[in-house]
Design a protein around this motif. Structure first.
Motif, short mmCIF file in Angstrom:
data_model
loop_
_atom_site.label_atom_id
_atom_site.label_comp_id
_atom_site.label_asym_id
_atom_site.label_seq_id
_atom_site.Cartn_x
_atom_site.Cartn_y
_atom_site.Cartn_z
N ALA A 1 0.83 -1.20 0.00
CA ALA A 1 0.00 0.00 0.00
C ALA A 1 0.86 1.25 0.00
CB ALA A 1 -0.94 0.00 1.21
N ALA A 2 2.00 1.20 0.67
CA ALA A 2 2.87 2.37 0.72
C ALA A 2 3.58 2.60 -0.61
CB ALA A 2 3.90 2.20 1.83
N LEU A 3 3.86 1.54 -1.34
CA LEU A 3 4.65 1.66 -2.57
C LEU A 3 3.81 1.72 -3.84
CD1 LEU A 3 7.47 -0.91 -1.74
CD2 LEU A 3 7.52 1.55 -1.43
N GLN A 4 2.52 1.46 -3.78
CA GLN A 4 1.75 1.29 -5.00
C GLN A 4 1.55 2.58 -5.81
OE1 GLN A 4 -2.07 -0.35 -4.26
NE2 GLN A 4 -2.63 1.16 -2.73
N LYS A 5 1.66 3.74 -5.22
CA LYS A 5 1.50 4.99 -5.96
C LYS A 5 2.83 5.55 -6.47
CE LYS A 5 -1.55 7.74 -5.94
NZ LYS A 5 -2.54 8.23 -6.87
N LEU A 6 3.92 4.83 -6.25
CA LEU A 6 5.24 5.33 -6.62
C LEU A 6 5.60 4.95 -8.04
CD1 LEU A 6 7.22 4.51 -3.38
CD2 LEU A 6 6.12 6.66 -4.00
N TRP A 7 6.54 5.70 -8.58
CA TRP A 7 7.09 5.42 -9.89
C TRP A 7 8.30 4.52 -9.70
CZ3 TRP A 7 4.26 7.16 -13.93
CH2 TRP A 7 3.29 8.11 -13.63
N HIS A 8 8.69 3.80 -10.75
CA HIS A 8 9.78 2.82 -10.65
C HIS A 8 11.06 3.43 -10.09
CE1 HIS A 8 8.08 -0.83 -12.22
NE2 HIS A 8 7.48 -0.14 -13.18
N ASP A 9 11.39 4.65 -10.47
CA ASP A 9 12.63 5.25 -9.98
C ASP A 9 12.53 5.69 -8.52
OD1 ASP A 9 10.79 7.20 -10.76
OD2 ASP A 9 12.35 8.65 -11.29
N GLN A 10 11.37 5.64 -7.91
CA GLN A 10 11.20 6.01 -6.51
C GLN A 10 11.12 4.79 -5.59
OE1 GLN A 10 7.50 8.09 -7.02
NE2 GLN A 10 8.50 10.10 -6.87
N VAL A 11 10.90 3.63 -6.16
CA VAL A 11 10.64 2.43 -5.35
C VAL A 11 11.84 2.03 -4.50
CG1 VAL A 11 10.12 -0.04 -5.47
CG2 VAL A 11 8.84 1.57 -6.86
N ALA A 12 13.04 2.10 -5.05
CA ALA A 12 14.22 1.66 -4.30
C ALA A 12 14.40 2.49 -3.03
CB ALA A 12 15.47 1.76 -5.17
N ARG A 13 14.30 3.80 -3.15
CA ARG A 13 14.47 4.66 -1.97
C ARG A 13 13.34 4.43 -0.96
NH1 ARG A 13 15.16 10.23 -4.84
NH2 ARG A 13 13.57 9.15 -5.99
N ALA A 14 12.12 4.32 -1.45
CA ALA A 14 10.98 4.13 -0.55
C ALA A 14 11.05 2.77 0.14
CB ALA A 14 9.68 4.26 -1.33
N SER A 15 11.46 1.74 -0.59
CA SER A 15 11.58 0.41 -0.01
C SER A 15 12.66 0.40 1.07
CB SER A 15 11.91 -0.60 -1.10
OG SER A 15 12.09 -1.88 -0.55
N THR A 16 13.78 1.05 0.80
CA THR A 16 14.85 1.15 1.79
C THR A 16 14.37 1.90 3.02
OG1 THR A 16 16.52 1.12 0.04
CG2 THR A 16 17.20 1.99 2.18
N ALA A 17 13.65 2.99 2.81
CA ALA A 17 13.15 3.78 3.95
C ALA A 17 12.16 2.96 4.78
CB ALA A 17 12.48 5.05 3.45
N THR A 18 11.25 2.24 4.13
CA THR A 18 10.27 1.45 4.90
C THR A 18 10.95 0.33 5.66
OG1 THR A 18 9.51 0.92 2.65
CG2 THR A 18 7.85 1.44 4.23
N ASN A 19 11.92 -0.33 5.04
CA ASN A 19 12.65 -1.39 5.74
C ASN A 19 13.43 -0.84 6.93
OD1 ASN A 19 11.81 -3.63 4.27
ND2 ASN A 19 13.31 -3.23 2.66
N THR A 20 14.05 0.33 6.75
CA THR A 20 14.80 0.96 7.84
C THR A 20 13.87 1.31 8.99
OG1 THR A 20 16.41 1.85 6.28
CG2 THR A 20 16.30 2.89 8.46
N ILE A 21 12.71 1.86 8.67
CA ILE A 21 11.74 2.22 9.71
C ILE A 21 11.25 0.97 10.44
CG2 ILE A 21 9.39 3.12 10.04
CD1 ILE A 21 10.07 5.15 7.79
N GLN A 22 10.98 -0.10 9.69
CA GLN A 22 10.55 -1.35 10.33
C GLN A 22 11.62 -1.90 11.27
OE1 GLN A 22 9.53 -3.80 6.95
NE2 GLN A 22 7.35 -3.46 7.28
N GLN A 23 12.88 -1.90 10.82
CA GLN A 23 13.97 -2.40 11.66
C GLN A 23 14.16 -1.53 12.90
OE1 GLN A 23 15.90 -5.18 11.27
NE2 GLN A 23 14.51 -5.72 9.62
N LEU A 24 14.11 -0.22 12.72
CA LEU A 24 14.30 0.71 13.83
C LEU A 24 13.22 0.54 14.89
CD1 LEU A 24 15.80 3.19 15.03
CD2 LEU A 24 14.17 4.60 13.76
N PHE A 25 11.96 0.58 14.47
CA PHE A 25 10.88 0.49 15.44
C PHE A 25 10.73 -0.93 16.00
CE2 PHE A 25 9.89 4.60 13.63
CZ PHE A 25 9.64 5.31 14.80
N GLY A 26 11.15 -1.94 15.25
CA GLY A 26 11.18 -3.29 15.79
C GLY A 26 12.19 -3.40 16.93
N ALA A 27 13.36 -2.79 16.74
CA ALA A 27 14.37 -2.80 17.79
C ALA A 27 13.91 -1.99 19.00
CB ALA A 27 15.69 -2.24 17.25
#
Length: 121
Positions: free
Chosen positions: A3-29
């Motif tokens: 849902a977070a990535l579905q409105k993004l363009w292909h060139d934005q997906v890598a940065r957004a995916s990295t940001a979401t994974n970082t946020i998940q790891q940070l708040f999980g810790a």
């Protein structure tokens, strides 16, 4: 994440995916640290020792036959309270999850030279 990535363009997906994974790891810790502090603080309070010594008291008190039953009950209550807090936090997180869109959002074709992630869906 979909849902977070579905409105993004292909060139934005890598940065957004990295940001979401970082946020998940940070708040999980952070969540694991908070839950371990709660788990250490509850027996410390019940045994009348500083929070840093809560886990030690929770392991040594049940070993003494004179305090075994009381200590085992206190440790079980500590775990039950900590797991109840975790359950409440998970339920709170489920509320916005149910509000996420269930299907692909129509893409905006106004950006030239790029295609949306869910083009054609």
């Amino acid at each position: 994440m979909v849902a977070a990535l579905q409105k993004l363009w292909h060139d934005q997906v890598a940065r957004a995916s990295t940001a979401t994974n970082t946020i998940q790891q940070l708040f999980g810790a952070i969540g694991a640290a908070v839950m371990s502090i709660v788990l250490a603080a509850l027996p410390a309070k019940q045994f009348g020792v500083p929070t840093s010594q809560g886990p030690l008291a929770a392991t040594t008190a049940p070993a003494d036959p004179g305090t075994h039953d009381t200590a085992a009950r206190a440790v079980a209550e500590s775990f039950a309270s900590t797991l109840l807090w975790a359950l409440v936090l998970m339920v709170v997180c489920l509320v916005p999850a149910f509000l996420l869109p269930r299907r692909a959002v129509a893409s905006d074709e106004s950006r030239p030279g790029s295609t949306p992630v869910l083009a054609g869906h």
